[in-house]
Design a protein around this motif. Structure first.
Motif, PDB file in Angstrom:
ATOM      1  N   ALA A  23      -0.050   0.489  12.719  1.00 16.83           N
ATOM      2  CA  ALA A  23      -0.692   1.664  13.333  1.00 16.83           C
ATOM      3  C   ALA A  23      -0.824   1.477  14.835  1.00 16.83           C
ATOM      4  O   ALA A  23      -0.562   2.395  15.619  1.00 16.83           O
ATOM      5  CB  ALA A  23      -2.057   1.906  12.699  1.00 16.83           C
ATOM      6  N   GLU A  24      -1.213   0.291  15.231  1.00 15.63           N
ATOM      7  CA  GLU A  24      -1.343  -0.022  16.653  1.00 15.63           C
ATOM      8  C   GLU A  24       0.014  -0.022  17.345  1.00 15.63           C
ATOM      9  O   GLU A  24       0.154   0.472  18.478  1.00 15.63           O
ATOM     10  CB  GLU A  24      -2.002  -1.394  16.799  1.00 15.63           C
ATOM     11  CG  GLU A  24      -2.087  -1.924  18.211  1.00 15.63           C
ATOM     12  CD  GLU A  24      -2.552  -3.378  18.248  1.00 15.63           C
ATOM     13  OE1 GLU A  24      -2.378  -4.014  19.299  1.00 15.63           O
ATOM     14  OE2 GLU A  24      -3.070  -3.872  17.218  1.00 15.63           O
ATOM     15  N   ILE A  25       1.011  -0.558  16.665  1.00 19.02           N
ATOM     16  CA  ILE A  25       2.336  -0.694  17.267  1.00 19.02           C
ATOM     17  C   ILE A  25       3.081   0.634  17.322  1.00 19.02           C
ATOM     18  O   ILE A  25       3.678   0.980  18.361  1.00 19.02           O
ATOM     19  CB  ILE A  25       3.168  -1.731  16.487  1.00 19.02           C
ATOM     20  CG1 ILE A  25       2.560  -3.125  16.622  1.00 19.02           C
ATOM     21  CG2 ILE A  25       4.628  -1.741  16.945  1.00 19.02           C
ATOM     22  CD1 ILE A  25       3.141  -4.135  15.644  1.00 19.02           C
ATOM     23  N   ALA A  26       3.071   1.372  16.217  1.00 17.36           N
ATOM     24  CA  ALA A  26       3.972   2.521  16.103  1.00 17.36           C
ATOM     25  C   ALA A  26       3.334   3.779  15.543  1.00 17.36           C
ATOM     26  O   ALA A  26       4.038   4.765  15.306  1.00 17.36           O
ATOM     27  CB  ALA A  26       5.169   2.138  15.230  1.00 17.36           C
ATOM     28  N   LEU A  36       6.661   6.730   3.715  1.00 20.16           N
ATOM     29  CA  LEU A  36       6.972   5.307   3.551  1.00 20.16           C
ATOM     30  C   LEU A  36       7.981   5.172   2.421  1.00 20.16           C
ATOM     31  O   LEU A  36       7.674   5.496   1.270  1.00 20.16           O
ATOM     32  CB  LEU A  36       5.698   4.519   3.255  1.00 20.16           C
ATOM     33  CG  LEU A  36       5.761   2.989   3.380  1.00 20.16           C
ATOM     34  CD1 LEU A  36       4.356   2.400   3.475  1.00 20.16           C
ATOM     35  CD2 LEU A  36       6.505   2.324   2.231  1.00 20.16           C
ATOM     36  N   ILE A  37       9.179   4.714   2.740  1.00 21.71           N
ATOM     37  CA  ILE A  37      10.260   4.583   1.767  1.00 21.71           C
ATOM     38  C   ILE A  37      10.437   3.110   1.416  1.00 21.71           C
ATOM     39  O   ILE A  37      10.632   2.262   2.290  1.00 21.71           O
ATOM     40  CB  ILE A  37      11.565   5.178   2.327  1.00 21.71           C
ATOM     41  CG1 ILE A  37      11.397   6.690   2.519  1.00 21.71           C
ATOM     42  CG2 ILE A  37      12.739   4.873   1.404  1.00 21.71           C
ATOM     43  CD1 ILE A  37      12.621   7.378   3.098  1.00 21.71           C
ATOM     44  N   GLY A  46       2.508  -5.359  -4.059  1.00 19.71           N
ATOM     45  CA  GLY A  46       1.502  -5.152  -3.019  1.00 19.71           C
ATOM     46  C   GLY A  46       1.994  -5.446  -1.615  1.00 19.71           C
ATOM     47  O   GLY A  46       1.185  -5.535  -0.679  1.00 19.71           O
ATOM     48  N   MET A  47       3.317  -5.544  -1.445  1.00 19.75           N
ATOM     49  CA  MET A  47       3.828  -5.929  -0.140  1.00 19.75           C
ATOM     50  C   MET A  47       3.675  -4.843   0.913  1.00 19.75           C
ATOM     51  O   MET A  47       3.643  -5.130   2.111  1.00 19.75           O
ATOM     52  CB  MET A  47       5.287  -6.373  -0.255  1.00 19.75           C
ATOM     53  CG  MET A  47       5.438  -7.680  -1.010  1.00 19.75           C
ATOM     54  SD  MET A  47       7.136  -8.273  -1.076  1.00 19.75           S
ATOM     55  CE  MET A  47       7.430  -8.651   0.644  1.00 19.75           C
ATOM     56  N   ILE A  48       3.572  -3.587   0.464  1.00 20.68           N
ATOM     57  CA  ILE A  48       3.406  -2.511   1.442  1.00 20.68           C
ATOM     58  C   ILE A  48       1.939  -2.287   1.800  1.00 20.68           C
ATOM     59  O   ILE A  48       1.628  -1.489   2.693  1.00 20.68           O
ATOM     60  CB  ILE A  48       4.008  -1.184   0.933  1.00 20.68           C
ATOM     61  CG1 ILE A  48       3.180  -0.605  -0.229  1.00 20.68           C
ATOM     62  CG2 ILE A  48       5.467  -1.358   0.536  1.00 20.68           C
ATOM     63  CD1 ILE A  48       3.565   0.809  -0.616  1.00 20.68           C
ATOM     64  N   ASP A  49       1.018  -2.971   1.116  1.00 23.30           N
ATOM     65  CA  ASP A  49      -0.400  -2.634   1.223  1.00 23.30           C
ATOM     66  C   ASP A  49      -0.946  -2.782   2.639  1.00 23.30           C
ATOM     67  O   ASP A  49      -1.710  -1.928   3.115  1.00 23.30           O
ATOM     68  CB  ASP A  49      -1.224  -3.486   0.256  1.00 23.30           C
ATOM     69  CG  ASP A  49      -0.984  -3.121  -1.205  1.00 23.30           C
ATOM     70  OD1 ASP A  49      -0.279  -2.115  -1.453  1.00 23.30           O
ATOM     71  OD2 ASP A  49      -1.491  -3.856  -2.081  1.00 23.30           O
ATOM     72  N   ALA A  50      -0.588  -3.858   3.328  1.00 22.78           N
ATOM     73  CA  ALA A  50      -1.151  -4.086   4.660  1.00 22.78           C
ATOM     74  C   ALA A  50      -0.719  -2.999   5.630  1.00 22.78           C
ATOM     75  O   ALA A  50      -1.536  -2.478   6.404  1.00 22.78           O
ATOM     76  CB  ALA A  50      -0.740  -5.462   5.176  1.00 22.78           C
ATOM     77  N   ALA A  51       0.563  -2.641   5.591  1.00 19.85           N
ATOM     78  CA  ALA A  51       1.055  -1.577   6.473  1.00 19.85           C
ATOM     79  C   ALA A  51       0.445  -0.232   6.089  1.00 19.85           C
ATOM     80  O   ALA A  51       0.030   0.552   6.960  1.00 19.85           O
ATOM     81  CB  ALA A  51       2.574  -1.508   6.403  1.00 19.85           C
ATOM     82  N   HIS A  52       0.385   0.027   4.796  1.00 19.68           N
ATOM     83  CA  HIS A  52      -0.191   1.271   4.289  1.00 19.68           C
ATOM     84  C   HIS A  52      -1.637   1.404   4.749  1.00 19.68           C
ATOM     85  O   HIS A  52      -2.059   2.449   5.286  1.00 19.68           O
ATOM     86  CB  HIS A  52      -0.090   1.280   2.769  1.00 19.68           C
ATOM     87  CG  HIS A  52      -0.388   2.594   2.126  1.00 19.68           C
ATOM     88  ND1 HIS A  52      -1.666   3.105   2.038  1.00 19.68           N
ATOM     89  CD2 HIS A  52       0.427   3.493   1.518  1.00 19.68           C
ATOM     90  CE1 HIS A  52      -1.624   4.263   1.400  1.00 19.68           C
ATOM     91  NE2 HIS A  52      -0.362   4.526   1.083  1.00 19.68           N
ATOM     92  N   SER A  53      -2.413   0.348   4.586  1.00 17.40           N
ATOM     93  CA  SER A  53      -3.831   0.384   4.966  1.00 17.40           C
ATOM     94  C   SER A  53      -4.000   0.526   6.474  1.00 17.40           C
ATOM     95  O   SER A  53      -4.886   1.247   6.951  1.00 17.40           O
ATOM     96  CB  SER A  53      -4.529  -0.890   4.485  1.00 17.40           C
ATOM     97  OG  SER A  53      -4.520  -0.971   3.081  1.00 17.40           O
ATOM     98  N   SER A  54      -3.156  -0.160   7.234  1.00 17.00           N
ATOM     99  CA  SER A  54      -3.227  -0.059   8.686  1.00 17.00           C
ATOM    100  C   SER A  54      -3.096   1.387   9.142  1.00 17.00           C
ATOM    101  O   SER A  54      -3.865   1.867   9.987  1.00 17.00           O
ATOM    102  CB  SER A  54      -2.126  -0.913   9.324  1.00 17.00           C
ATOM    103  OG  SER A  54      -2.037  -0.700  10.714  1.00 17.00           O
ATOM    104  N   LEU A  55      -2.140   2.079   8.575  1.00 20.35           N
ATOM    105  CA  LEU A  55      -1.907   3.466   8.964  1.00 20.35           C
ATOM    106  C   LEU A  55      -3.026   4.387   8.484  1.00 20.35           C
ATOM    107  O   LEU A  55      -3.529   5.235   9.244  1.00 20.35           O
ATOM    108  CB  LEU A  55      -0.559   3.936   8.416  1.00 20.35           C
ATOM    109  CG  LEU A  55       0.669   3.271   9.053  1.00 20.35           C
ATOM    110  CD1 LEU A  55       1.913   3.533   8.233  1.00 20.35           C
ATOM    111  CD2 LEU A  55       0.858   3.752  10.489  1.00 20.35           C
ATOM    112  N   GLU A  56      -3.434   4.230   7.221  1.00 18.69           N
ATOM    113  CA  GLU A  56      -4.487   5.118   6.707  1.00 18.69           C
ATOM    114  C   GLU A  56      -5.825   4.866   7.395  1.00 18.69           C
ATOM    115  O   GLU A  56      -6.576   5.811   7.673  1.00 18.69           O
ATOM    116  CB  GLU A  56      -4.609   4.954   5.194  1.00 18.69           C
ATOM    117  CG  GLU A  56      -3.416   5.537   4.443  1.00 18.69           C
ATOM    118  CD  GLU A  56      -3.780   6.024   3.057  1.00 18.69           C
ATOM    119  OE1 GLU A  56      -4.628   5.378   2.401  1.00 18.69           O
ATOM    120  OE2 GLU A  56      -3.198   7.049   2.623  1.00 18.69           O
ATOM    121  N   ASN A  57      -6.121   3.609   7.705  1.00 20.76           N
ATOM    122  CA  ASN A  57      -7.378   3.299   8.400  1.00 20.76           C
ATOM    123  C   ASN A  57      -7.405   3.880   9.817  1.00 20.76           C
ATOM    124  O   ASN A  57      -8.476   4.098  10.386  1.00 20.76           O
ATOM    125  CB  ASN A  57      -7.600   1.791   8.459  1.00 20.76           C
ATOM    126  CG  ASN A  57      -7.912   1.197   7.100  1.00 20.76           C
ATOM    127  OD1 ASN A  57      -8.317   1.910   6.177  1.00 20.76           O
ATOM    128  ND2 ASN A  57      -7.727  -0.101   6.947  1.00 20.76           N
TER     129      ASN A  57
END
Length: 386
Positions: A23-26, A36-37, A46-57
């Motif tokens: 989220a900070e980067i892009a 998200l594809i 659960g590999m997408i979880d950190a990126a997913h949460s970053s964006l939603e947060n």
């Protein structure tokens, strides 16, 4: 000096854990609603979880398309496009190996430009624009995060490609933590795939084979050769994982500008017809194509031999070093525990003639091969690999 062009991804982020800062980067680039594809296994792990949460947060809406399969089909691509239309997405995030990234590239293009897929196959047919695009690789092999190419399976067996600089993403996020613990067989196959990219880029007959591609190809081979065995047999070794991811990216930059050739052309029928993973398909025929090319390309193979295998610097004769290089690649695949014969992946000998015919359809690749390759040559290479 011959004129050339060198295109690559606008911004590269090489940082363990960087996907959790997407989220900070892009985030500003991707916009409010992000598609998200990925594939189902990565989502389940659960590999997408950190990126997913970053964006939603950070206040973004994230919709997930996780139906991408290995060697993605046209139907899968169009379902992703329709899903993106229905949800009104503003940007696309491709997360995974080459298959999710390939689907993400074309999805962002088709959503952004409205172009018809059948009008853009081949080189420089797609003009864009595309939606904002970010790619996060989870394997060290395809280099897709820095290439302008997307490969899609059309019908039951045929693979087609779209190659256009508009497919290069806005950001590539290289987070080696995502590759830690990757199974050894995937690490081996994707690592050898990256080696193929660098070798074919260095020796490509394409008019745009250029000094920058050659430099990054050689650095890729140094990184890959020095680290692949550690990454395969000690999958939690972060320095090795980081080096493999960087090497894969550099090899991707090399072949994005100095395109690949006969190894890939002959690998496509193996993957398209028999559903063998792309990296393994390349590895199965790599030494045999190198031996075919050696009469015309032996000096170039000798030049890069010690990049991949430093001990070969002691072999002074050019022809001897070329032969030792090819033998060392074949032995490396054995050492890594890879399958090394077509019969090992259940390809029958009577399929060889059709595979050779299918391989000859890959004219955009065969034209780059340093030695002209005819259909009978393809038959002979497949027989040697069987």
């Amino acid at each position: 000096m011959t004129p050339f062009k060198f295109n690559t991804t606008k911004s590269l982020i090489f940082e363990p854990g960087a996907s959790a800062r997407i989220a900070e980067i892009a985030g500003a680039t991707l916009g409010q609603t992000i598609l998200l594809i990925t594939d189902a296994s990565l989502r389940k792990l659960g590999m997408i979880d950190a990126a997913h949460s970053s964006l939603e947060n950070a206040g973004h809406t994230v919709v997930v398309f996780d139906e991408v399969e290995s060697d993605p089909s046209r139907d899968t691509l169009m379902r992703a496009v329709d899903f993106g239309k229905d949800t009104g997405v503003t940007g696309v995030l491709g997360f995974g190996g080459g298959s999710p990234m390939d689907v993400a590239k074309l999805t962002s293009l088709l959503l952004g430009s409205g172009e018809e897929l059948d009008a853009i196959w081949g080189v420089a047919q797609a003009t864009g624009p595309r939606l904002p695009l970010v790619l996060i690789p989870t394997t060290a092999g395809t280099g897709s995060e820095v290439t302008p190419v997307s490969i899609i399976t059309v019908g039951a067996e045929e693979k087609r490609g779209v190659s256009s600089s508009v497919l290069l993403p806005d950001f590539a996020i290289l987070d080696a933590e995502l590759t830690v613990g990757l199974p050894s067989e995937i690490t081996a196959a994707t690592g050898v795939d990256a080696m193929v990219h660098a070798i074919e880029a260095y020796t490509s007959k394409n008019a745009n084979n250029n000094p920058v591609s050659k430099v990054v190809a050689r650095e890729a081979l140094r990184l890959l050769g020095a680290n692949i065995e550690t990454a395969v047999f000690d999958g939690f070794n972060m320095p090795a994982r980081s080096a493999m991811l960087l090497g894969s990216m550099l090899a991707g930059q090399a072949f994005a500008n100095s395109p690949v050739a006969a190894v890939h052309a002959l690998a496509y029928p193996i993957g398209g017809t028999f559903h063998v993973p792309h990296g393994l398909s390349n590895a199965l025929i790599l030494p045999h194509v190198l031996r075919f090319n050696a009469p015309d390309t032996g000096a170039l193979y000798a030049e890069i031999a010690s990049d991949l295998f430093p001990h070969l610097a002691n072999v002074k004769n050019t022809q001897d070093r070329c032969e030792a290089f090819i033998d060392a690649i074949a032995q490396l695949c054995v050492t890594l525990g890879m399958k090394t014969r077509l019969r090992d992946v259940n390809i029958p000998a009577d399929a060889i003639e059709k595979m050779a015919t299918d391989a000859m359809l890959q004219t955009r690749l065969l034209v780059n091969n340093p030695r002209a390759l005819l259909e009978q040559d393809a038959v002979n290479i497949y027989r040697a690999a069987w």
